[in-house]
Write an enzyme that holds these catalytic residues in place. Structure first.
Site, mmCIF file in Angstrom:
data_model
loop_
_atom_site.group_PDB
_atom_site.id
_atom_site.type_symbol
_atom_site.label_atom_id
_atom_site.label_comp_id
_atom_site.label_asym_id
_atom_site.label_seq_id
_atom_site.Cartn_x
_atom_site.Cartn_y
_atom_site.Cartn_z
ATOM 1 N N CYS A 91 -33.123 24.747 0.806
ATOM 2 C CA CYS A 91 -34.072 25.586 0.060
ATOM 3 C C CYS A 91 -34.835 24.761 -0.964
ATOM 4 O O CYS A 91 -34.253 24.130 -1.838
ATOM 5 C CB CYS A 91 -33.322 26.721 -0.633
ATOM 6 S SG CYS A 91 -34.384 27.754 -1.685
ATOM 7 N N ARG A 94 -35.287 26.243 -5.442
ATOM 8 C CA ARG A 94 -34.089 26.506 -6.232
ATOM 9 C C ARG A 94 -34.247 26.370 -7.741
ATOM 10 O O ARG A 94 -33.270 26.536 -8.477
ATOM 11 C CB ARG A 94 -32.958 25.578 -5.757
ATOM 12 C CG ARG A 94 -32.396 25.994 -4.432
ATOM 13 C CD ARG A 94 -31.348 25.013 -3.951
ATOM 14 N NE ARG A 94 -31.923 23.882 -3.226
ATOM 15 C CZ ARG A 94 -31.250 22.777 -2.917
ATOM 16 N NH1 ARG A 94 -30.000 22.644 -3.303
ATOM 17 N NH2 ARG A 94 -31.845 21.800 -2.243
ATOM 18 N N TRP A 263 -39.185 34.862 -2.753
ATOM 19 C CA TRP A 263 -40.519 35.180 -2.248
ATOM 20 C C TRP A 263 -40.911 34.077 -1.273
ATOM 21 O O TRP A 263 -40.254 33.042 -1.189
ATOM 22 C CB TRP A 263 -41.533 35.308 -3.397
ATOM 23 C CG TRP A 263 -41.553 34.124 -4.326
ATOM 24 C CD1 TRP A 263 -42.141 32.927 -4.096
ATOM 25 C CD2 TRP A 263 -40.932 34.036 -5.615
ATOM 26 N NE1 TRP A 263 -41.934 32.087 -5.161
ATOM 27 C CE2 TRP A 263 -41.199 32.751 -6.117
ATOM 28 C CE3 TRP A 263 -40.184 34.930 -6.405
ATOM 29 C CZ2 TRP A 263 -40.743 32.315 -7.358
ATOM 30 C CZ3 TRP A 263 -39.725 34.494 -7.644
ATOM 31 C CH2 TRP A 263 -40.015 33.203 -8.107
ATOM 32 N N GLU A 268 -44.183 28.981 5.510
ATOM 33 C CA GLU A 268 -43.188 29.652 6.358
ATOM 34 C C GLU A 268 -43.873 30.597 7.340
ATOM 35 O O GLU A 268 -43.465 30.729 8.489
ATOM 36 C CB GLU A 268 -42.192 30.439 5.504
ATOM 37 C CG GLU A 268 -41.421 29.584 4.517
ATOM 38 C CD GLU A 268 -40.433 30.409 3.728
ATOM 39 O OE1 GLU A 268 -40.804 30.874 2.627
ATOM 40 O OE2 GLU A 268 -39.311 30.624 4.214
HETATM 41 N N1 ARG Z 1 -38.366 31.001 6.729
HETATM 42 C C1 ARG Z 1 -37.935 32.366 6.730
HETATM 43 C C2 ARG Z 1 -39.064 33.273 7.199
HETATM 44 O O1 ARG Z 1 -40.130 32.800 7.425
HETATM 45 C C3 ARG Z 1 -37.492 32.821 5.350
HETATM 46 C C4 ARG Z 1 -36.443 31.975 4.683
HETATM 47 C C5 ARG Z 1 -36.319 32.228 3.214
HETATM 48 N N2 ARG Z 1 -37.546 31.914 2.525
HETATM 49 C C6 ARG Z 1 -37.793 32.126 1.235
HETATM 50 N N3 ARG Z 1 -38.968 31.830 0.792
HETATM 51 N N4 ARG Z 1 -36.876 32.614 0.437
HETATM 52 O O2 ARG Z 1 -38.951 34.453 7.302
#
Ligand code: ARG
Length: 402
Positions: A91, A94, A263, A268
């Protein structure tokens, strides 16, 4: 952080941790002691010095001797959950680990209660778009009774259908759990962005599915600040990433259901969820809409479309008032986090292949360095992805021993 197949570039994907070797629900006294020692050491300023530790340890030891396990105080649970986040090597976000908001629902294990509280989780984390990192902790495993489990990878995910002719609709990542949900009686409407129901299990109730109320799920339609034609792709994404199938392990106690969220970082969605060839695979269509020359890889049409999609995701979330970060900001924050951890006399477990963003890696400072080695099995408290969760997310029904 997330689940094992999320990062295609990971060189050594650690295999999911095996279920605890000890009997389910029995707390290992050594792990309990080590956890309590850490808790008292790090929070000594709150009056939890050596003496307080000794007294608490005696108490816990007695509880374990008597019942096989023990109950965390709310302060212990809070610190444990926060440190599990701090220990999440994959992550990048953090820096704010110490502000994770805990919803203590340890009294709940019936599947209907768990589902209802997951819905409340989604509602309460939203705060009009100022998403607050939140975890809801349900009943742990005890020797008498296993805690509940949630088999969805996240509280909110879109269904993925495989049509009779082999074509795919929706999110290719979720075809397993989509099939599973349908086998339980859920009627998937067959769209590209159908929110899956929650699938919750407890030994008292068996496996049940629960639809998420529409108003608990915030979604963002994807538009571009300069290219209105991007809206024609009819893309959207849910605003809250809430991992639901990782076990939370604290001091020898296993919380099998402890969904948590932060968030999003736009990569992602804009570089993985909507882009991976086995997921929404939108780059070819987007490139066409943008009028890019796709006749050769050397025009870098994929790269150009990718950047525009990432801009669109940031723009859309901003327009919707939904919290989201970008990879430049987050990389810098992560280095600040590393510095702080170092100042506190701690190492920081970090997996380069997950920390480096999938867009413009070399433009971010997290790319240009290595991170200390760490032993995943030793890191505790921790969020752990177990075999059963992986299999269930694939829609397989694992054979349980014993
Ligand atoms: N990578 C995952 C997704 O696209 C989420 C993982 C957690 N990501 C975060 N920003 N807390 O759904």
């Amino acid at each position: 952080m997330s689940t094992d197949t999320d990062h295609a570039a990971a060189t050594a994907i650690p295999s999911p941790a095996p279920a605890p070797a000890a009997k389910r629900g029995v707390a290992d006294p050594d792990e309990a002691r080590e956890f309590l020692a850490g808790f008292h050491r790090e929070t000594a300023a709150a009056g939890r010095g050596e003496e307080a530790f000794e007294a608490r340890w005696r108490e816990v030891r007695t509880q374990i001797d008597r019942s096989g396990t023990y109950t965390h105080t709310l302060d212990e649970l809070t610190w444990g959950a926060r440190v599990a986040w701090r220990n999440s090597a994959r992550c990048i976000g953090r820096l704010y680990w110490n502000s994770l908001h805990i919803r203590d629902r340890r009294g709940m294990f019936r599947v209907g209660d768990v589902a209802a509280e997951c819905v409340e989780h989604l509602r309460s984390t939203w705060r009009g778009g100022r998403i607050r990192p939140t975890i809801t902790v349900f009943a742990p495993d005890t020797p008498d009774q296993a805690g509940p489990r949630i088999w969805n990878e996240q509280l909110v995910r879109y269904a993925g259908y495989v049509m009779p002719d082999g074509t795919r609709v929706g999110d290719g990542r979720t075809s397993g759990i989509t099939t599973y949900a349908r086998s339980l009686g859920w009627r998937g409407p067959g769209g590209r962005f159908d929110v899956l129901p929650l699938i919750v299990e407890h030994e008292r109730d068996g496996v049940r599915w629960f639809p998420l109320p529409r108003n608990a799920v915030h979604e963002v339609p994807i538009t571009h600040p300069e290219y209105p034609q991007v809206a024609e792709l009819d893309l959207r994404w849910h605003a809250v990433p809430a991992i639901a199938n990782m076990r939370l392990e604290i001091g020898g106690v296993t919380y099998g259901a402890a969904p948590f969220n932060g968030w999003y970082m736009q990569t992602e969605i804009g570089a993985r969820n909507l882009v991976d060839a086995d997921r929404y695979d939108v780059l070819p269509d987007l490139a066409r809409l943008l009028g890019l020359d796709t006749s050769s890889e050397r025009t870098l049409w994929r790269d150009r479309a990718l950047v525009e999609l990432n801009r669109a995701v940031l723009h859309s979330f901003d327009t919707a008032g939904a919290a989201i970060t970008d990879h430049h900001t987050e990389s810098e924050r992560f280095l600040r986090h590393l510095g702080r951890e170092e100042d506190a006399g701690r190492g920081c477990p970090a997996d380069w292949s997950w920390i480096v963003p999938p867009v413009s890696g070399g433009l971010t400072p997290v790319y240009h360095r290595y991170y200390d080695a760490y032993d995943e099995a030793e890191l505790r408290p921790a969020f752990v992805l177990d075999d059963e969760a992986v299999q269930r997310a694939r829609g397989e029904t694992p054979v349980r021993e014993g």
